[in-house]
Design a protein around this motif. Structure first.
Motif, mmCIF file in Angstrom:
data_model
loop_
_atom_site.group_PDB
_atom_site.id
_atom_site.type_symbol
_atom_site.label_atom_id
_atom_site.label_comp_id
_atom_site.label_asym_id
_atom_site.label_seq_id
_atom_site.Cartn_x
_atom_site.Cartn_y
_atom_site.Cartn_z
ATOM 1 N N ASP A 198 1.016 -1.160 0.012
ATOM 2 C CA ASP A 198 -0.214 0.106 0.080
ATOM 3 C C ASP A 198 0.832 1.248 0.146
ATOM 4 O O ASP A 198 1.486 1.443 1.078
ATOM 5 N N SER A 199 0.905 1.663 -1.146
ATOM 6 C CA SER A 199 2.015 3.051 -1.266
ATOM 7 C C SER A 199 1.497 4.305 -0.508
ATOM 8 O O SER A 199 0.184 4.455 -0.203
ATOM 9 N N PHE A 239 -4.318 2.185 -9.555
ATOM 10 C CA PHE A 239 -3.313 1.727 -8.598
ATOM 11 C C PHE A 239 -3.417 0.219 -8.302
ATOM 12 O O PHE A 239 -4.384 -0.153 -8.022
ATOM 13 N N ARG A 240 -2.335 -0.337 -7.981
ATOM 14 C CA ARG A 240 -2.331 -1.720 -7.581
ATOM 15 C C ARG A 240 -2.282 -2.063 -6.186
ATOM 16 O O ARG A 240 -1.501 -1.291 -5.464
ATOM 17 N N GLU A 241 -2.920 -2.965 -5.789
ATOM 18 C CA GLU A 241 -2.834 -3.266 -4.185
ATOM 19 C C GLU A 241 -1.471 -4.103 -3.967
ATOM 20 O O GLU A 241 -1.130 -4.877 -4.682
ATOM 21 N N ASN A 244 7.417 2.597 -0.793
ATOM 22 C CA ASN A 244 6.799 3.057 -2.038
ATOM 23 C C ASN A 244 5.944 4.351 -1.833
ATOM 24 O O ASN A 244 5.085 4.318 -0.838
ATOM 25 N N ILE A 245 5.868 5.254 -2.607
ATOM 26 C CA ILE A 245 4.994 6.348 -2.671
ATOM 27 C C ILE A 245 4.333 6.552 -3.836
ATOM 28 O O ILE A 245 5.164 6.373 -4.947
#
Length: 455
Positions: A69-70, A453-455, A141-142
Motif C-alpha cells: 500500500d503506497s 493503483f495496484r494493491e 513506495n510512494i
C-alpha cells in the motif's frame, strides 16, 4: 537401518538450513550452517508518523522488501528513520552491510543508526558463522501520481479513415466494433482491443440508401438495434446482416437498455423507445420476445436526438438516464431525465438552476461510481470540452475544473462514442467539432490515477 534413518534426518536438516539462507539467491553456494534471513521489517520516525503504520512485504525469493500500500502522493521522506529487523530463528547475523542509494554510502551497520529511505537501502546480511550472506533491497513506495487527477493520452489517431459522417462503437469480447456512415454507405469496422491501428472493414449492404440514427444504435440481448428516420427499426444478430423488425411501432428514438428489475417482478432487461401512435408520442419498451408495451405520453421537451444515455444500477435498482440533446422541435436541452421501467420518465433538473449549457452530442457514462458528462456541441455550433459529474444519478451536476480535465491538445467535440474498459480507462472514440463536420480519427484514453493503483 537406524544409521540410514539418522543420516537421512541430518541431510534433511542441512537442506532446510540451506534453503533458509538461499531464498533463491545465488549468493550462497555452500551449505548454510546458520541463518541469514530477514523475517520482519519496520521503520519509524517521530516526525513522519505514517512510517510506523506501514506494513512491509518480504519477498524471500527475490530479496525485495516493500510496502504494497503506497504512501500518499506528495509524501516526503526527508528525515532518516530508525529501522528494526527481525531474523529467522532469532539468530543475530555476524554482520549487516548496508548501501544507501540516497547518499551513495556503503558501510557496516550497527543495527541502531538511522537510515535514509528517501531512496532504496540494500542490506547484505551475513550468517551467524560469517560464511554466507543474503541480500535484500528495501524501498518505501510512494504514489507518484495525484490519485484523484485524470491522466489522458491520445491513444490512436487513425481510427476509421476520413469522410466518416457518423459512428457508434461497442465492445464485444476482445474486439471493438465501430459502425460508421461515410459517403458510400454504412460499414462495420472491427479491431482487436490490443491493436487499434488495424481495422477490418465490412460493407453493410443491407443498409444501403437507409437513413439511420446511428448515434442511437443499441445492443440488446446480443442483437443490435438502430432506428431509421422513417420510423423503422432495423436489427442484426451479427452486425452484418440487417433487416427491418416486423410489427415494430413507429420509432422516434431509442434512449437505451434498462436492465432487469427482479425486485419489482421484471426478470429481464428491456429496450426503451419513444414511439408515435395516432399522432401521439408515447414511451414504450420491448422485451426479449419482441413484445411491445406502451406507457405515458412523452413531454414535448423530452430529447429525441443528440442525447447522452447511461444505464446503471443504484441500490440494486436499475436506472436509465438521458441528458441534453434536441427535443421534437429541434430545441437544445440541458435537462436530465430518468426511468426505472421505461414507461414513465421523470425530469430530474429544473430551469431555475441550469446545471450546464444547453447542448447536443454529449458523451455520458457511469464512471468512478458517478455519471460523467463530457463535451457536446452548443447552440452556436461550437464544440465543448468540459466535464460535469453527478453523484445523485443526474439531479445535480458539478463542473470538474481542476483534477478531472481534458488536456490542452484535446480538440473539443461532440458525438464521440464513450466506453469504459476492463482497466478502468475512459475511452472517447471519434467525435466531431461541429454539427455537420466529419468525425475525427482519434481515440483518447483517460483514467483517474487511483483507479489504476495496484494493491
Amino acid at each position: 537401518m537406524k544409521k540410514n534413518r539418522l543420516y537421512l534426518w541430518m541431510m534433511g536438516c542441512a537442506v532446510f538450513l540451506l534453503s533458509s539462507c538461499l531464498g533463491g539467491s545465488s549468493e550462497i553456494d555452500g551449505e548454510a550452517l546458520s541463518n541469514c534471513q530477514i523475517i520482519s521489517f519496520s521503520i519509524a520516525n517521530d516526525s513522519i508518523p505514517e512510517l510506523s503504520t506501514l506494513k512491509f512485504t518480504i519477498d524471500q525469493v527475490n530479496g525485495q522488501i516493500y510496502n504494497k500500500d503506497s504512501m500518499p502522493y506528495g509524501t516526503m521522506i526527508d528525515r532518516k528513520a530508525v529501522c528494526t529487523l527481525g531474523y529467522d530463528l532469532g539468530l543475530s547475523p555476524s554482520a549487516v552491510e548496508i548501501y544507501q542509494e540516497a547518499t551513495k554510502d556503503s558501510t557496516y551497520w550497527n543495527g541502531t543508526d538511522s537510515l535514509d529511505f528517501s531512496n532504496f537501502v540494500r542490506f547484505r546480511v551475513y550468517s551467524y558463522n560469517g560464511k554466507f550472506y543474503k541480500t535484500y533491497t528495501a524501498k518505501v513506495n510512494i504514489h507518484q501520481q495525484q490519485p484523484d487527477s485524470m491522466t489522458w493520452t491520445l491513444y490512436s489517431d487513425r481510427l476509421a479513415g476520413k469522410n466518416i459522417r457518423e459512428q457508434k462503437v461497442f465492445a464485444s469480447g476482445d474486439s471493438y466494433w465501430m459502425f460508421v456512415k461515410n459517403t458510400t454507405g454504412y460499414e462495420l469496422h472491427t479491431s482487436l482491443k490490443t491493436d487499434l491501428h488495424a481495422w477490418q472493414v465490412t460493407a453493410l449492404n443491407d443498409l444501403l440508401n437507409k437513413e439511420l440514427l446511428l448515434s442511437q444504435m443499441t445492443e440488446y440481448g446480443g442483437t443490435f438495434y438502430v432506428p431509421a428516420t422513417d420510423g423503422s427499426l432495423y436489427y442484426s444478430p451479427d452486425g452484418i446482416r440487417w433487416e427491418a423488425l416486423a410489427d415494430a411501432p413507429n420509432i422516434k428514438a431509442l434512449p437505451g437498455v434498462l436492465e432487469a428489475d427482479k425486485l419489482n417482478g421484471r426478470p429481464s432487461a428491456v429496450l426503451t423507445a419513444v414511439i408515435e401512435e395516432s399522432d401521439a408520442r408515447l414511451f414504450a419498451r420491448m422485451d426479449g420476445n419482441r413484445q411491445w408495451e406502451t406507457g405515458n405520453a412523452v413531454p414535448e421537451t423530452f430529447p429525441v436526438a443528440g442525447f447522452g444515455s447511461a444505464s446503471y444500477l443504484l441500490m440494486y435498482y436499475p436506472h436509465l438516464t438521458v441528458v441534453a440533446g434536441k427535443d421534437r422541435n429541434g430545441r437544445l436541452s440541458n435537462v436530465s431525465w430518468s426511468t426505472m421501467d421505461g414507461l414513465a420518465w421523470v425530469r430530474l433538473t429544473n430551469d431555475r438552476q441550469p446545471p450546464f449549457e444547453e447542448r447536443e452530442g454529449v458523451m455520458l457514462t457511469q464512471y468512478d461510481d458517478k455519471l460523467f458528462l463530457i463535451g457536446g456541441i452548443n447552440a452556436s455550433d461550437h464544440a465543448l470540452k468540459d466535464i460535469y459529474r453527478s453523484e445523485d444519478r443526474g439531479i445535480t451536476w458539478n463542473l470538474a475544473d481542476t483534477l478531472i480535465v481534458l488536456p490542452e491538445d484535446y480538440r473539443a467535440r461532440g458525438y464521440a462514442s464513450v466506453l469504459v474498459d476492463e482497466e478502468q480507462f475512459l475511452l472517447l472514440f471519434g467525435g466531431k467539432e461541429r454539427d455537420g463536420a466529419n468525425m475525427l480519427e482519434e481515440l483518447w484514453r483517460g483514467r483517474i490515477n487511483r483507479l489504476g493503483f495496484r494493491e
